[in-house]
Every structure is written in structure tokens, then in C-alpha cells.
Design a protein around this motif. Structure first.
Motif, PDB file in Angstrom:
ATOM      1  N   GLN A   1       0.901  -1.224   0.042  1.00 43.75           N
ATOM      2  CA  GLN A   1       0.113  -0.068  -0.273  1.00 43.75           C
ATOM      3  C   GLN A   1       0.815   1.240  -0.085  1.00 43.75           C
ATOM      4  O   GLN A   1       1.983   1.342   0.398  1.00 43.75           O
ATOM      5  CB  GLN A   1      -0.961  -0.009   1.119  1.00 43.75           C
ATOM      6  N   LEU A   2       0.285   2.509  -0.543  1.00 44.75           N
ATOM      7  CA  LEU A   2       1.023   3.666  -0.447  1.00 44.75           C
ATOM      8  C   LEU A   2       0.297   4.399   0.788  1.00 44.75           C
ATOM      9  O   LEU A   2      -1.032   4.470   0.920  1.00 44.75           O
ATOM     10  CB  LEU A   2       0.870   4.371  -1.745  1.00 44.75           C
ATOM     11  N   VAL A   3       1.096   5.208   1.547  1.00 44.79           N
ATOM     12  CA  VAL A   3       0.762   5.963   2.704  1.00 44.79           C
ATOM     13  C   VAL A   3       1.492   7.252   2.543  1.00 44.79           C
ATOM     14  O   VAL A   3       2.543   7.565   2.373  1.00 44.79           O
ATOM     15  CB  VAL A   3       1.028   5.387   4.044  1.00 44.79           C
ATOM     16  N   GLU A   4       0.665   8.356   2.552  1.00 49.20           N
ATOM     17  CA  GLU A   4       1.141   9.712   2.411  1.00 49.20           C
ATOM     18  C   GLU A   4       1.176  10.364   3.684  1.00 49.20           C
ATOM     19  O   GLU A   4       0.239   9.979   4.625  1.00 49.20           O
ATOM     20  CB  GLU A   4       0.247  10.684   1.590  1.00 49.20           C
ATOM     21  N   SER A   5       1.999  11.291   3.795  1.00 46.96           N
ATOM     22  CA  SER A   5       2.049  12.160   4.963  1.00 46.96           C
ATOM     23  C   SER A   5       2.837  13.386   4.605  1.00 46.96           C
ATOM     24  O   SER A   5       3.269  13.788   3.903  1.00 46.96           O
ATOM     25  CB  SER A   5       2.807  11.432   6.297  1.00 46.96           C
ATOM     26  N   GLY A   6       2.350  14.526   5.628  1.00 45.49           N
ATOM     27  CA  GLY A   6       2.962  15.909   5.351  1.00 45.49           C
ATOM     28  C   GLY A   6       2.131  17.076   4.889  1.00 45.49           C
ATOM     29  O   GLY A   6       2.450  18.152   4.923  1.00 45.49           O
ATOM     30  N   GLY A   7       0.780  16.724   5.021  1.00 46.88           N
ATOM     31  CA  GLY A   7      -0.044  17.634   4.421  1.00 46.88           C
ATOM     32  C   GLY A   7      -0.307  18.504   5.866  1.00 46.88           C
ATOM     33  O   GLY A   7       0.086  18.272   7.036  1.00 46.88           O
ATOM     34  N   GLY A   8      -1.017  19.730   5.559  1.00 42.69           N
ATOM     35  CA  GLY A   8      -1.401  20.560   6.485  1.00 42.69           C
ATOM     36  C   GLY A   8      -1.615  22.004   6.377  1.00 42.69           C
ATOM     37  O   GLY A   8      -2.160  22.135   5.015  1.00 42.69           O
ATOM     38  N   PHE A   9      -1.838  23.055   7.161  1.00 40.15           N
ATOM     39  CA  PHE A   9      -2.162  24.258   6.786  1.00 40.15           C
ATOM     40  C   PHE A   9      -0.951  24.993   6.649  1.00 40.15           C
ATOM     41  O   PHE A   9       0.107  25.100   7.737  1.00 40.15           O
ATOM     42  CB  PHE A   9      -3.020  24.736   8.101  1.00 40.15           C
TER      43      PHE A   9
ATOM     44  N   CYS B   1      -0.895  10.247  -3.664  1.00 40.72           N
ATOM     45  CA  CYS B   1       0.327   9.686  -4.177  1.00 40.72           C
ATOM     46  C   CYS B   1      -0.209   8.479  -5.129  1.00 40.72           C
ATOM     47  O   CYS B   1      -1.203   7.541  -4.503  1.00 40.72           O
ATOM     48  CB  CYS B   1       1.214   8.953  -3.019  1.00 40.72           C
ATOM     49  N   ASN B   2       0.561   8.342  -6.088  1.00 38.15           N
ATOM     50  CA  ASN B   2       0.078   7.095  -7.269  1.00 38.15           C
ATOM     51  C   ASN B   2       1.469   6.444  -7.628  1.00 38.15           C
ATOM     52  O   ASN B   2       2.316   7.151  -8.015  1.00 38.15           O
ATOM     53  CB  ASN B   2      -0.781   7.789  -8.456  1.00 38.15           C
ATOM     54  N   GLY B   3       1.337   5.219  -7.379  1.00 33.91           N
ATOM     55  CA  GLY B   3       2.685   4.283  -7.998  1.00 33.91           C
ATOM     56  C   GLY B   3       2.427   3.339  -8.956  1.00 33.91           C
ATOM     57  O   GLY B   3       1.290   2.430  -8.768  1.00 33.91           O
ATOM     58  N   ASN B   4       3.400   3.062  -9.745  1.00 37.09           N
ATOM     59  CA  ASN B   4       3.169   1.837 -10.388  1.00 37.09           C
ATOM     60  C   ASN B   4       4.472   0.956  -9.820  1.00 37.09           C
ATOM     61  O   ASN B   4       5.726   1.519 -10.044  1.00 37.09           O
ATOM     62  CB  ASN B   4       3.642   1.936 -12.036  1.00 37.09           C
ATOM     63  N   LEU B   5       4.496  -0.052  -9.528  1.00 37.42           N
ATOM     64  CA  LEU B   5       5.326  -0.810  -8.805  1.00 37.42           C
ATOM     65  C   LEU B   5       5.214  -2.350  -9.115  1.00 37.42           C
ATOM     66  O   LEU B   5       4.009  -2.790  -9.622  1.00 37.42           O
ATOM     67  CB  LEU B   5       5.443  -0.686  -7.340  1.00 37.42           C
ATOM     68  N   ILE B   6       6.479  -3.122  -8.667  1.00 39.66           N
ATOM     69  CA  ILE B   6       6.132  -4.425  -8.707  1.00 39.66           C
ATOM     70  C   ILE B   6       6.367  -5.100  -7.435  1.00 39.66           C
ATOM     71  O   ILE B   6       7.015  -4.693  -6.458  1.00 39.66           O
ATOM     72  CB  ILE B   6       7.605  -5.082  -9.313  1.00 39.66           C
ATOM     73  N   GLU B   7       5.225  -5.923  -7.178  1.00 40.16           N
ATOM     74  CA  GLU B   7       4.973  -6.563  -5.855  1.00 40.16           C
ATOM     75  C   GLU B   7       5.654  -7.930  -5.824  1.00 40.16           C
ATOM     76  O   GLU B   7       5.255  -8.730  -6.733  1.00 40.16           O
ATOM     77  CB  GLU B   7       3.395  -6.552  -5.399  1.00 40.16           C
ATOM     78  N   GLY B   8       6.117  -8.253  -4.555  1.00 36.57           N
ATOM     79  CA  GLY B   8       6.843  -9.667  -4.556  1.00 36.57           C
ATOM     80  C   GLY B   8       5.866 -10.333  -3.616  1.00 36.57           C
ATOM     81  O   GLY B   8       4.911  -9.925  -2.867  1.00 36.57           O
ATOM     82  N   PRO B   9       6.046 -11.871  -3.428  1.00 32.80           N
ATOM     83  CA  PRO B   9       6.873 -12.582  -4.340  1.00 32.80           C
ATOM     84  C   PRO B   9       6.417 -12.834  -5.743  1.00 32.80           C
ATOM     85  O   PRO B   9       7.102 -13.473  -6.782  1.00 32.80           O
ATOM     86  CB  PRO B   9       7.131 -13.813  -3.707  1.00 32.80           C
TER      87      PRO B   9
ATOM     88  N   TRP C   1      -2.994   3.746  -5.124  1.00 36.97           N
ATOM     89  CA  TRP C   1      -3.139   4.837  -4.773  1.00 36.97           C
ATOM     90  C   TRP C   1      -3.117   5.125  -3.202  1.00 36.97           C
ATOM     91  O   TRP C   1      -3.592   4.321  -2.626  1.00 36.97           O
ATOM     92  CB  TRP C   1      -4.549   5.405  -4.984  1.00 36.97           C
ATOM     93  N   GLY C   2      -2.396   6.158  -2.840  1.00 34.64           N
ATOM     94  CA  GLY C   2      -2.497   6.561  -1.577  1.00 34.64           C
ATOM     95  C   GLY C   2      -3.945   6.896  -0.971  1.00 34.64           C
ATOM     96  O   GLY C   2      -4.923   7.236  -1.777  1.00 34.64           O
ATOM     97  N   GLN C   3      -4.118   7.136   0.214  1.00 35.94           N
ATOM     98  CA  GLN C   3      -5.370   7.939   0.930  1.00 35.94           C
ATOM     99  C   GLN C   3      -5.780   9.161   0.583  1.00 35.94           C
ATOM    100  O   GLN C   3      -6.845   9.792   0.910  1.00 35.94           O
ATOM    101  CB  GLN C   3      -5.487   7.525   2.387  1.00 35.94           C
ATOM    102  N   GLY C   4      -4.579   9.854   0.358  1.00 39.80           N
ATOM    103  CA  GLY C   4      -4.620  11.329   0.340  1.00 39.80           C
ATOM    104  C   GLY C   4      -4.254  12.227   1.449  1.00 39.80           C
ATOM    105  O   GLY C   4      -4.544  11.658   2.497  1.00 39.80           O
ATOM    106  N   THR C   5      -3.715  13.231   1.437  1.00 40.81           N
ATOM    107  CA  THR C   5      -3.515  14.271   2.335  1.00 40.81           C
ATOM    108  C   THR C   5      -3.762  15.566   1.984  1.00 40.81           C
ATOM    109  O   THR C   5      -3.517  16.185   0.927  1.00 40.81           O
ATOM    110  CB  THR C   5      -1.894  14.144   2.560  1.00 40.81           C
TER     111      THR C   5
END
Length: 121
Positions: free
Chosen positions: A3-11, A95-103, A111-115
Motif C-alpha cells: 500500500q501507499l501511505v502519504e504524510s506531510g499535509g497541513g495548513f 500519491c500514485n505509484g506503479n510498482l512490482i509486488e513480491g513474491p 493510490w494512497g489515501q490522500g493528504t
């Protein structure tokens, strides 16, 4: 499960800076592309920046010179440094990513959940 996890958003006030982080967790073999999208209230989701693992970078015109996308693919991480923020940058960033999952070595697009980023005086 990957999974993708975002962080860092705010005011932040206009002219300020924020740094968004996206971590691909789980059994990730390789991240091929990482992208940042944003969606403002009442508007369509738009691509903000993209970074391919061969170094190709894309920015939407409205953020060129202000935002910087980067990565540490060894840590399955991507970043979006946002400087000189404007009220019109207010949106939920994904965040959106194309990746290769193992195994399984399956290609996945996630997609991440959004921030939420809010730029206001």
C-alpha cells in the motif's frame, strides 16, 4: 499487502512550504513510477508531478519552479517539496505509484489515501 501511505499535509500561509512523503509499504520489489495528483473541491483530479525510475520527470505548468519531486526508491519512498505555496494549491494530494509486488512479481498501480494541503492567510 502493498500500500501507499502519504504524510506531510497541513495548513500553511501563502508563500510557505510543505513536504509530502509517500511510502510504499509491504513486499515491494521495485517502484517504477511515482506520481502526485491533487484534487481541489469541485474540480477534477490533476497530475501534479511524476518521476520515473529512469530519471524522467514531469511537472504540470502551474507548479514548475515551485514544486520538486524526488525519490529514494531504495526505501520505496517518494517526496514532493512544495515551495512558494499559493491558495490555488489548496487540494487533497494523492500519491500514485506503479510498482512490482513480491513474491508474485505482479505489476500494480496503487493510490494512497490522500493528504490535505490548505494554503490560506
Amino acid at each position: 499487502q502493498v500500500q501507499l501511505v502519504e504524510s506531510g499535509g497541513g495548513f500553511v500561509q501563502p508563500g510557505g512550504s510543505l513536504r509530502l512523503t509517500c511510502i510504499a509499504s509491504g513486499n515491494v520489489v521495485r517502484v517504477n513510477v511515482m506520481r502526485w495528483y491533487r484534487q481541489a473541491p469541485g474540480k477534477q483530479r490533476e497530475l501534479v508531478a511524476a518521476l520515473h525510475n529512469d530519471g524522467i520527470i514531469h511537472y504540470t505548468d502551474s507548479v514548475k519552479g515551485r514544486f520538486t519531486i524526488s525519490e529514494n526508491y531504495a526505501k520505496n519512498a517518494g517526496y514532493l517539496q512544495m515551495n512558494s505555496l499559493k491558495p490555488e494549491d489548496t487540494a487533497t494530494y494523492y500519491c500514485n505509484g506503479n510498482l512490482i509486488e513480491g513474491p508474485s512479481m505482479m505489476y500494480r498501480e496503487l493510490w494512497g489515501q490522500g493528504t490535505l494541503v490548505t494554503v490560506s492567510a
